[in-house]
Write a protein that holds these residues in place. Structure first.
Motif, mmCIF file in Angstrom:
data_model
loop_
_atom_site.group_PDB
_atom_site.id
_atom_site.type_symbol
_atom_site.label_atom_id
_atom_site.label_comp_id
_atom_site.label_asym_id
_atom_site.label_seq_id
_atom_site.Cartn_x
_atom_site.Cartn_y
_atom_site.Cartn_z
ATOM 1 N N GLN A 355 16.408 8.337 6.560
ATOM 2 C CA GLN A 355 16.727 8.902 7.873
ATOM 3 C C GLN A 355 15.999 10.229 8.081
ATOM 4 N N HIS A 356 15.896 11.025 7.013
ATOM 5 C CA HIS A 356 15.162 12.292 7.104
ATOM 6 C C HIS A 356 13.696 12.029 7.434
ATOM 7 N N ALA A 357 13.119 11.023 6.805
ATOM 8 C CA ALA A 357 11.717 10.694 7.065
ATOM 9 C C ALA A 357 11.518 10.276 8.519
ATOM 10 N N LEU A 358 12.429 9.478 9.050
ATOM 11 C CA LEU A 358 12.324 9.040 10.445
ATOM 12 C C LEU A 358 12.471 10.218 11.408
ATOM 13 N N ASP A 359 13.419 11.098 11.104
ATOM 14 C CA ASP A 359 13.624 12.269 11.962
ATOM 15 C C ASP A 359 12.411 13.195 11.914
ATOM 16 N N LEU A 360 11.828 13.364 10.715
ATOM 17 C CA LEU A 360 10.753 14.336 10.528
ATOM 18 C C LEU A 360 9.438 13.847 11.122
ATOM 19 N N THR A 361 9.137 12.567 10.956
ATOM 20 C CA THR A 361 7.841 12.043 11.413
ATOM 21 C C THR A 361 7.900 11.485 12.827
ATOM 22 N N ASP A 362 9.094 11.091 13.255
ATOM 23 C CA ASP A 362 9.252 10.479 14.578
ATOM 24 C C ASP A 362 8.308 9.288 14.741
ATOM 25 N N ASP A 363 8.191 8.506 13.653
ATOM 26 C CA ASP A 363 7.259 7.373 13.666
ATOM 27 C C ASP A 363 7.896 6.185 12.947
ATOM 28 N N PRO A 364 8.831 5.483 13.603
ATOM 29 C CA PRO A 364 9.512 4.357 12.946
ATOM 30 C C PRO A 364 8.573 3.204 12.624
ATOM 31 N N ASP A 365 7.507 3.046 13.427
ATOM 32 C CA ASP A 365 6.575 1.948 13.152
ATOM 33 C C ASP A 365 5.849 2.178 11.824
ATOM 34 N N ALA A 366 5.380 3.406 11.581
ATOM 35 C CA ALA A 366 4.706 3.707 10.314
ATOM 36 C C ALA A 366 5.666 3.540 9.149
ATOM 37 N N PHE A 367 6.929 3.954 9.354
ATOM 38 C CA PHE A 367 7.927 3.820 8.289
ATOM 39 C C PHE A 367 8.159 2.350 7.944
ATOM 40 N N ALA A 368 8.352 1.515 8.969
ATOM 41 C CA ALA A 368 8.575 0.088 8.740
ATOM 42 C C ALA A 368 7.353 -0.558 8.096
ATOM 43 N N ASP A 369 6.170 -0.173 8.546
ATOM 44 C CA ASP A 369 4.946 -0.740 7.981
ATOM 45 C C ASP A 369 4.806 -0.402 6.501
ATOM 46 N N VAL A 370 5.092 0.847 6.132
ATOM 47 C CA VAL A 370 4.914 1.236 4.737
ATOM 48 C C VAL A 370 6.000 0.618 3.857
ATOM 49 N N MET A 371 7.187 0.372 4.409
ATOM 50 C CA MET A 371 8.230 -0.309 3.636
ATOM 51 C C MET A 371 7.797 -1.744 3.317
ATOM 52 N N ARG A 372 7.192 -2.396 4.310
ATOM 53 C CA ARG A 372 6.679 -3.751 4.062
ATOM 54 C C ARG A 372 5.538 -3.714 3.049
ATOM 55 N N ARG A 373 4.675 -2.708 3.180
ATOM 56 C CA ARG A 373 3.552 -2.599 2.254
ATOM 57 C C ARG A 373 4.037 -2.356 0.824
ATOM 58 N N LEU A 374 5.059 -1.527 0.688
ATOM 59 C CA LEU A 374 5.642 -1.285 -0.632
ATOM 60 C C LEU A 374 6.206 -2.571 -1.227
ATOM 61 N N ALA A 375 6.893 -3.350 -0.399
ATOM 62 C CA ALA A 375 7.485 -4.601 -0.874
ATOM 63 C C ALA A 375 6.411 -5.562 -1.359
ATOM 64 N N VAL A 376 5.314 -5.667 -0.606
ATOM 65 C CA VAL A 376 4.235 -6.581 -0.990
ATOM 66 C C VAL A 376 3.550 -6.096 -2.264
ATOM 67 N N ALA A 377 3.232 -4.804 -2.325
ATOM 68 C CA ALA A 377 2.518 -4.262 -3.482
ATOM 69 C C ALA A 377 3.368 -4.295 -4.745
ATOM 70 N N ASN A 378 4.673 -4.015 -4.613
ATOM 71 C CA ASN A 378 5.563 -3.962 -5.779
ATOM 72 C C ASN A 378 6.250 -5.291 -6.056
ATOM 73 N N LEU A 379 5.948 -6.308 -5.247
ATOM 74 C CA LEU A 379 6.526 -7.648 -5.400
ATOM 75 C C LEU A 379 8.055 -7.610 -5.348
ATOM 76 N N ASN A 380 8.563 -6.825 -4.391
ATOM 77 C CA ASN A 380 10.013 -6.743 -4.196
ATOM 78 C C ASN A 380 10.468 -7.810 -3.212
ATOM 79 N N GLN A 381 11.529 -8.504 -3.573
ATOM 80 C CA GLN A 381 12.123 -9.432 -2.612
ATOM 81 C C GLN A 381 12.693 -8.634 -1.444
ATOM 82 N N PRO A 382 12.399 -9.018 -0.209
ATOM 83 C CA PRO A 382 12.917 -8.242 0.923
ATOM 84 C C PRO A 382 14.437 -8.306 1.037
#
Length: 410
Positions: A355-382
């Motif tokens: 929540q702090h990251a979303l408030d600070l960057t005001d960029d939910p699209d970048a946040f969602a994109d990097v969460m997906r990228r982390l999941a793919v790179a780290n092979l995390n089940q969503p």
């Protein structure tokens, strides 16, 4: 009141204090409603993460069970006490040598028994491209980790047994205070002593990204003077960042594998880590750890006050060096039991940092994109199985984090 009952009472009081701290310091918020369990990942990406989990999780569970079994066999029979005695015999068999060398011997035995499972896990990570370590580096990491863990454990148990010999009735109180103090000291020393044993750290090079990140930290109000880059690519392709230490040793660290991402996504991850600093999460973790250590040692005082249990382990008293295997078994049980509690707390802190990251960057699209990228790179089940997430999940699931970004955006 007998010393054993006093130890139990102290453990309960410290446990109650721990509950109060958790209640006051942890943001117990409901998880966001997940409408898309895939978090926007493709079917192939989800399938690959599922296959990786299916290959690795049985070995992880077997490793946990085998570690506990070995600790139980050594701690609840005379096999462990005989090993402690034999390890110190070449140096005269003094009680201090029994504690030091016995702890090292027990640690090495435990590691060797589970080494095939650890090796299999590394094979799986290589197979899926997650690990880039050579087998020589893997062996070096295992050896260094075993040596550091054994040495620190041996020194801690040497102090515990010495206290039990000097103060048979109140040793657990002194040891509990010492354990709590070591947690605090460790929070300062871990970033500058332990972390460099596995990675090298350099300041993020001058440039627009460094300028943006330092400005982000200033906007966040966090006292961070530098952002460090860890040479994680020597070992893994995973993406990660973290904050550790506090006071003069506090640092935000990003893996060098992150530097290939768009700046907006790196800033989102850095903002998340700055969230931990802004809300003093390391301090909270240290306080919780100190109270937990004190309560755990007091409970250990109650456990070691059981004469039948000591006899089963081949020890005469808490000050007998042959008690070491029983103590290690108690630590193993305590660690296993506390794991879901620690991870439950961690998930709440991570969600607040999101929540702090979303408030600070005001960029939910970048946040969602990097969460997906982390999941793919780290092979995390969503959206992993609920029981696994409850016990082992230290972060909200990818589906929950993407849902949180969408909820914030709304």
């Amino acid at each position: 009141m007998s010393p054993r009952r006093l130890a139990l009472g102290t453990a309960l009081v410290l446990g109650a204090a721990l509950v109060v701290v958790l209640w006051l310091r942890i943001p117990w918020e409901a998880t966001p409603t997940v409408t898309d369990p895939t978090a926007g990942l493709t079917a192939d990406q989800v399938s690959r993460a599922d296959a990786f989990a299916g290959a690795l999780r049985p070995a992880s569970l077997a490793n946990t069970a085998l570690s506990l079994l070995v600790a139980g066999v050594l701690g609840l029979t005379r096999a462990g006490s005989r090993l402690v005695t034999a390890a110190a015999r070449p140096l005269g068999g003094g009680w201090a040598w029994q504690v030091l060398l016995g702890t090292v011997a027990l640690s090495v035995v435990a590691r060797l028994v589970t080494l095939p499972l650890a090796g299999y896990g590394e094979v799986v990570r290589h197979r899926y491209g997650l690990s880039t370590r050579s087998w020589a580096l893997w062996a070096r990491d295992v050896a260094v980790d075993t040596a550091i863990t054994a040495a620190l454990t041996a020194l801690g148990l040497l102090l515990l047994v010495w206290l039990a010999r000097r103060a048979p009735r109140t040793w657990w109180a002194w040891a509990g205070a010492g354990a709590a103090g070591l947690v605090v000291v460790g929070s300062f020393l871990y970033p500058v002593v332990i972390e460099p044993a596995f990675n090298s750290f350099t300041s993020l090079p001058e440039g627009q990204l460094r300028t943006d990140l330092l400005e982000l930290a200033q906007e966040s109000g966090d006292p961070v003077q530098d952002v460090l880059v860890a040479d994680a690519s020597r070992r893994t392709t995973a993406l990660n960042a973290y904050v550790s230490g506090f006071g003069s040793s506090r640092r935000v660290v990003v893996y060098d594998t992150l530097l290939q991402l768009p700046d907006a996504e790196i800033e989102s991850i850095a903002a998340h880590e700055l969230g931990h600093v802004a809300t003093d999460d390391v301090l909270t973790g240290t306080l919780v750890g100190a109270l937990g250590a004190g309560a755990g040692v007091a409970l250990l005082g109650w456990v070691l006050g059981s004469t039948p249990l000591l006899r089963r382990a081949g020890a005469d008293a808490p000050g007998d060096p042959r008690v070491v295997p029983l103590v290690l078994f108690a630590i193993a049980v305590g660690t296993l039991v506390s794991t879901p509690v620690q991870n439950g707390v961690s998930r709440q802190l991570e969600a607040r940092a999101d929540q702090h990251a979303l408030d600070l960057t005001d960029d939910p699209d970048a946040f969602a994109d990097v969460m997906r990228r982390l999941a793919v790179a780290n092979l995390n089940q969503p959206d992993p199985p609920a029981a696994w997430q409850w016990f082992f999940g230290s972060h909200p699931t990818t589906a929950q984090r993407v849902a949180a970004a969408a909820e914030w955006d709304r």
